[in-house]
Design an enzyme around this catalytic site. Structure first.
Site, PDB file in Angstrom:
ATOM      1  N   GLY A  17       0.842  -1.194   0.000  1.00 35.77           N
ATOM      2  CA  GLY A  17       0.000   0.000   0.000  1.00 35.77           C
ATOM      3  C   GLY A  17       0.873   1.238   0.000  1.00 35.77           C
ATOM      4  N   GLY A  72       1.469   4.248  -0.938  1.00 30.65           N
ATOM      5  CA  GLY A  72       1.054   5.557  -1.442  1.00 30.65           C
ATOM      6  C   GLY A  72       2.029   6.578  -0.875  1.00 30.65           C
ATOM      7  CB  ILE A 126       1.808   7.404   4.680  1.00 23.54           C
ATOM      8  CG1 ILE A 126       1.188   8.749   5.087  1.00 23.54           C
ATOM      9  CG2 ILE A 126       2.304   6.646   5.897  1.00 23.54           C
ATOM     10  CD1 ILE A 126       2.046   9.626   5.999  1.00 23.54           C
ATOM     11  N   GLY A 127       3.403   5.359   2.853  1.00 26.55           N
ATOM     12  CA  GLY A 127       4.214   4.141   2.736  1.00 26.55           C
ATOM     13  C   GLY A 127       5.522   4.412   2.002  1.00 26.55           C
ATOM     14  CB  ALA A 153       3.234  12.229   3.086  1.00 24.12           C
ATOM     15  CE  LYS A 157      -3.201  10.581  13.698  1.00 21.63           C
ATOM     16  NZ  LYS A 157      -2.857   9.740  12.592  1.00 21.63           N
ATOM     17  CG  ASN A 193      -7.245  10.500  12.721  1.00 22.01           C
ATOM     18  OD1 ASN A 193      -6.664   9.524  13.163  1.00 22.01           O
ATOM     19  ND2 ASN A 193      -6.632  11.380  11.959  1.00 22.01           N
ATOM     20  CG  ASN A 207      -4.911  19.346   9.565  1.00 19.76           C
ATOM     21  OD1 ASN A 207      -5.923  19.046   8.937  1.00 19.76           O
ATOM     22  ND2 ASN A 207      -3.944  18.476   9.817  1.00 19.76           N
ATOM     23  CG  ASN A 264      -0.503  17.826   7.557  1.00 20.90           C
ATOM     24  OD1 ASN A 264       0.541  18.326   7.154  1.00 20.90           O
ATOM     25  ND2 ASN A 264      -0.553  16.716   8.257  1.00 20.90           N
TER      26      ASN A 264
HETATM   27  O1  PAF Z   1      -5.413  11.892   8.924  1.00 19.05           O
HETATM   28  C1  PAF Z   1      -4.588  12.838   8.939  1.00 19.05           C
HETATM   29  O2  PAF Z   1      -4.497  13.640   8.029  1.00 19.05           O
HETATM   30  C2  PAF Z   1      -3.638  12.935  10.126  1.00 19.05           C
HETATM   31  O3  PAF Z   1      -3.872  11.812  10.940  1.00 19.05           O
HETATM   32  C3  PAF Z   1      -3.704  14.207  10.941  1.00 19.05           C
HETATM   33  C4  PAF Z   1      -2.917  14.043  12.230  1.00 19.05           C
HETATM   34  C5  PAF Z   1      -5.125  14.608  11.252  1.00 19.05           C
HETATM   35  C6  PAF Z   1      -2.968  15.334  10.259  1.00 19.05           C
HETATM   36  O4  PAF Z   1      -3.523  15.773   9.086  1.00 19.05           O
END
Ligand code: PAF
Length: 329
Positions: free
Chosen positions: A7, A9, A11-12, A129, A185, A189, A203, A253
């Site tokens: 997978g 993409g 992040i990987g 990412a 976490k 989210n 964000n 992000n």
């Molecule tokens: O899902 C995401 O994008 C990330 O987990 C986070 C921490 C919310 C940052 O964008």
């Protein structure tokens, strides 16, 4: 260590690229074309806040092209986890451990059950990412990676991997309370992702908007009720502050749910907000704002997913109830 990343993409590929710098690691990225084809012809370019780098890594389309590995890292979306694990079953049967680096709840149990193994590790990541174009990953923010396992026999490997990730430059913590890590976490989210996804804001823009910040607080508090009912020990005493702090720290992000919507892909709302709503119902708890954002995200997905998949897939509640929730809250 021979590491296969299923997978691969954004992040990987990012983790794979940097892990290739550790000692004699051999990294194999398993992903889809055109990303894989681009890596095969021009290498993998990482750009953004970690600087510009070009990595020449092996990239393939199927895990079955590899016969042995020490570690399989799964970085797929939550709904593809079991399929990804199945595709690497031969590697795990032959001795590899599996590390899931994902958002969402319940994936370790699914994989452990599906593969009938306890060689399952889990990590959460706050790295940001994006897939800019095939073969190119842009790092938009750096945050903590936390690694653990529900199975105590994996703790030595958890420590070994944490050191490896640290050595190549990631901010890493190991944990013996991975359930608490994953829930902490997930609260982040639950708060940030649907709000960014529904408004199209980064964000940081969500954080800077007073009304949206209030919604993030409400969503996190609704999920906290479930955490309390389950008796989970979070890794923070103040989940609201933690979620808002993450939104601020990852200000640039475009959260993963918004990225999915922009790419016309299925989101992870079911494994995040959907799971909170499902558990809340079991405990007789009310989660009205979560239900509203859930319904809205599902409605957006249903506009572009085939066969009304987004609207019909969850059995959490009837569509009429969803509409009522949205229109009355
Ligand atoms: O899902 C995401 O994008 C990330 O987990 C986070 C921490 C919310 C940052 O964008």
């Amino acid at each position: 260590m021979k590491i296969v990343i299923v997978g691969s993409g954004a992040i990987g590929s990012l983790y794979g690229a940097f892990l290739s710098r550790y000692k004699d690691n051999e990294i194999i990225l398993v992903g889809r074309n055109p990303h894989v084809a681009a890596i095969q012809s021009h290498g993998l370019k990482i750009e953004g806040v970690l600087g510009e780098h070009l990595f020449h890594l092996k990239a393939i389309n199927h895990a079955r092209e590899v016969s042995k590995a020490d570690l399989v890292i799964v970085t797929t979306k939550t709904y593809d986890t079991v399929t990804a694990a199945r595709s690497a079953r031969h590697l795990i049967d032959a001795g590899a451990h599996v590390l899931l680096i994902q958002n969402g709840l319940g994936t370790e149990e699914m994989v452990a059950k599906e593969l009938d193994t306890t060689k399952v590790l889990r990590a959460t990541t706050c790295m940001g990412a994006l897939h800019d174009s095939p073969g190119v990953v842009r790092v938009t923010g750096c945050g903590l990676t936390e690694i653990g396992s529900r199975f105590a026999e994996n703790y030595t490997l958890v420590e070994e991997l944490s050191n490896m990730f640290k050595e190549v430059g990631f901010d890493v913590k190991s944990s013996e309370n991975i359930e608490g890590v994953v829930w902490t976490k997930t609260l982040v989210n639950c708060g940030i992702n649907p709000v960014g996804a529904l408004t199209g804001l980064t964000n940081g823009e969500v954080y800077n908007n007073k009304g949206l910040r209030g919604l993030v607080v409400t969503l996190v508090n609704e999920a906290v009720q479930v955490v309390k009912a389950l008796g989970i020990e979070l890794t923070t005493d103040d989940p609201v502050r933690y979620a808002l702090g993450t939104a601020k720290a990852t200000g640039d992000n475009i959260n993963s749910m918004l990225q999915d919507i922009r790419a016309g892909k299925r989101t992870e709302i079911d494994a995040i907000t959907g799971e909170v709503i499902r558990l809340a119902k079991e405990f007789g708890l009310d989660t009205p704002s979560s239900e509203s954002v859930y319904a809205l995200v599902k409605a957006i997905e249903s506009k572009y997913l085939d066969n009304g998949e987004a609207a019909s897939e969850s059995d959490i509640f009837e569509i009429e109830e969803l509409v009522r929730t949205v229109t009355t809250s």
